[in-house]
Design a protein around this motif. Structure first.
Motif, PDB file in Angstrom:
ATOM      1  N   UNK A   1       0.548 -10.665  -5.160  1.00 48.18           N
ATOM      2  CA  UNK A   1      -0.586 -10.407  -4.257  1.00 48.18           C
ATOM      3  C   UNK A   1      -0.856  -8.902  -4.227  1.00 48.18           C
ATOM      4  N   UNK A   2      -2.069  -8.466  -4.636  1.00 47.23           N
ATOM      5  CA  UNK A   2      -2.374  -7.028  -4.659  1.00 47.23           C
ATOM      6  C   UNK A   2      -2.608  -6.473  -3.253  1.00 47.23           C
ATOM      7  N   UNK A   3      -1.764  -5.503  -2.853  1.00 48.76           N
ATOM      8  CA  UNK A   3      -1.862  -4.953  -1.500  1.00 48.76           C
ATOM      9  C   UNK A   3      -1.831  -3.425  -1.497  1.00 48.76           C
ATOM     10  N   UNK A   4      -2.223  -2.805  -2.599  1.00 51.29           N
ATOM     11  CA  UNK A   4      -2.209  -1.340  -2.646  1.00 51.29           C
ATOM     12  C   UNK A   4      -3.279  -0.770  -1.718  1.00 51.29           C
ATOM     13  N   UNK A   5      -3.157   0.509  -1.406  1.00 48.97           N
ATOM     14  CA  UNK A   5      -4.108   1.178  -0.515  1.00 48.97           C
ATOM     15  C   UNK A   5      -5.544   1.024  -1.020  1.00 48.97           C
ATOM     16  N   UNK A   6      -5.749   1.301  -2.313  1.00 47.86           N
ATOM     17  CA  UNK A   6      -7.097   1.205  -2.886  1.00 47.86           C
ATOM     18  C   UNK A   6      -7.623  -0.229  -2.848  1.00 47.86           C
ATOM     19  N   UNK A   7      -6.736  -1.190  -3.089  1.00 44.63           N
ATOM     20  CA  UNK A   7      -7.155  -2.599  -3.068  1.00 44.63           C
ATOM     21  C   UNK A   7      -7.568  -3.029  -1.671  1.00 44.63           C
ATOM     22  N   UNK A   8      -6.751  -2.680  -0.668  1.00 49.85           N
ATOM     23  CA  UNK A   8      -7.068  -3.039   0.716  1.00 49.85           C
ATOM     24  C   UNK A   8      -8.383  -2.392   1.142  1.00 49.85           C
ATOM     25  N   UNK A   9      -8.576  -1.126   0.764  1.00 50.56           N
ATOM     26  CA  UNK A   9      -9.831  -0.428   1.093  1.00 50.56           C
ATOM     27  C   UNK A   9     -11.020  -1.156   0.490  1.00 50.56           C
ATOM     28  N   UNK A  10     -10.883  -1.571  -0.775  1.00 49.92           N
ATOM     29  CA  UNK A  10     -11.972  -2.274  -1.458  1.00 49.92           C
ATOM     30  C   UNK A  10     -12.234  -3.630  -0.823  1.00 49.92           C
ATOM     31  N   UNK A  11     -11.174  -4.339  -0.443  1.00 52.19           N
ATOM     32  CA  UNK A  11     -11.333  -5.651   0.198  1.00 52.19           C
ATOM     33  C   UNK A  11     -12.094  -5.508   1.517  1.00 52.19           C
ATOM     34  N   UNK A  12     -11.707  -4.525   2.330  1.00 54.15           N
ATOM     35  CA  UNK A  12     -12.366  -4.312   3.621  1.00 54.15           C
ATOM     36  C   UNK A  12     -13.836  -3.965   3.413  1.00 54.15           C
ATOM     37  N   UNK A  13     -14.108  -3.122   2.422  1.00 50.08           N
ATOM     38  CA  UNK A  13     -15.499  -2.757   2.119  1.00 50.08           C
ATOM     39  C   UNK A  13     -16.300  -3.986   1.704  1.00 50.08           C
ATOM     40  N   UNK A  14     -15.739  -4.817   0.833  1.00 48.72           N
ATOM     41  CA  UNK A  14     -16.440  -6.010   0.359  1.00 48.72           C
ATOM     42  C   UNK A  14     -16.707  -6.983   1.514  1.00 48.72           C
TER      43      UNK A  14
END
Length: 204
Positions: free
Chosen positions: A59-72
């Motif tokens: 499960x991808x949970x890196x800082x950049x990934x979480x930021x992108x998920x929240x933005x989406x």
């Protein structure tokens, strides 16, 4: 043809669910990789073994990934709100600008519309780039409406916070918006009125 759910599909869904949880709890976006990921891996390995842990670790949970998920997710929510407004034709708007930390000035816009019941929803949060005049506020709100296929003609009412840039007779935001749609009703937010009354009473 039956679509099979793969590990990648479930890992993607889990990533979005964790991002939503972090956003709702207003935690740092690094929480996923610094806290949630290690804690989850440790729990799964302890209870279910290393094979299950290896699956969960995908499960991808890196800082950049979480930021992108929240933005989406925020984009998706915004698009849904706009579509619901369009389907109901009319909406009311409440606009509030204030000086935040580090001198930044966020402009908040809340909308209200009827979709079987009265719906109130955050519409936008935009940063005013330079000054905070009525003209700047109008330009920012108009830009948002235009970008999303909405019009001032669809706005039936507007509520403001009573700041000088909002209520100036000739150059204020309200005066300028009424030129865009003279049929709009305008109001001063009662919460801001209460605060002013409270401050006045404290001085007595």
């Amino acid at each position: 043809m039956v679509k099979r759910v793969t590990i990648a599909d479930t890992a993607l869904e889990a990533s979005f669910r964790v991002a939503e949880l972090i956003a709702k709890k207003m935690k740092p976006r690094t929480s996923g990789e610094e806290i949630n990921d290690p804690a989850c891996n440790m729990t799964v390995e302890t209870m279910l073994g290393k094979v299950a842990r290896d699956q969960v670790s995908k499960v991808p949970l890196s800082n950049n990934t979480i930021s992108q998920r929240i933005f989406e997710m925020s984009v998706d929510i915004n698009e849904e709100v706009v579509e619901r407004i369009k389907s109901n034709a009319k909406f009311a708007l409440q606009v509030d600008e204030s000086i935040a930390i580090a001198g930044k000035c966020p402009l908040l816009g809340f909308c209200g519309f009827i979709d079987k019941e009265v719906v109130e929803q955050l519409m936008f949060c935009r940063k005013l780039q330079t000054t905070t005049t009525g003209e700047d506020i109008l330009a920012s709100v108009t830009s948002y409406l235009t970008d999303h296929g909405l019009s001032w003609n669809d706005c039936c009412g507007i509520c403001i916070d009573g700041a000088p840039s909002m209520i100036q007779t000739y150059k204020g935001f309200i005066t300028r918006t009424l030129k865009e749609n003279p049929s709009m009703t305008t109001a001063h937010c009662f919460l801001h009125r209460e605060v002013r009354v409270e401050k006045s009473l404290l001085k007595v």
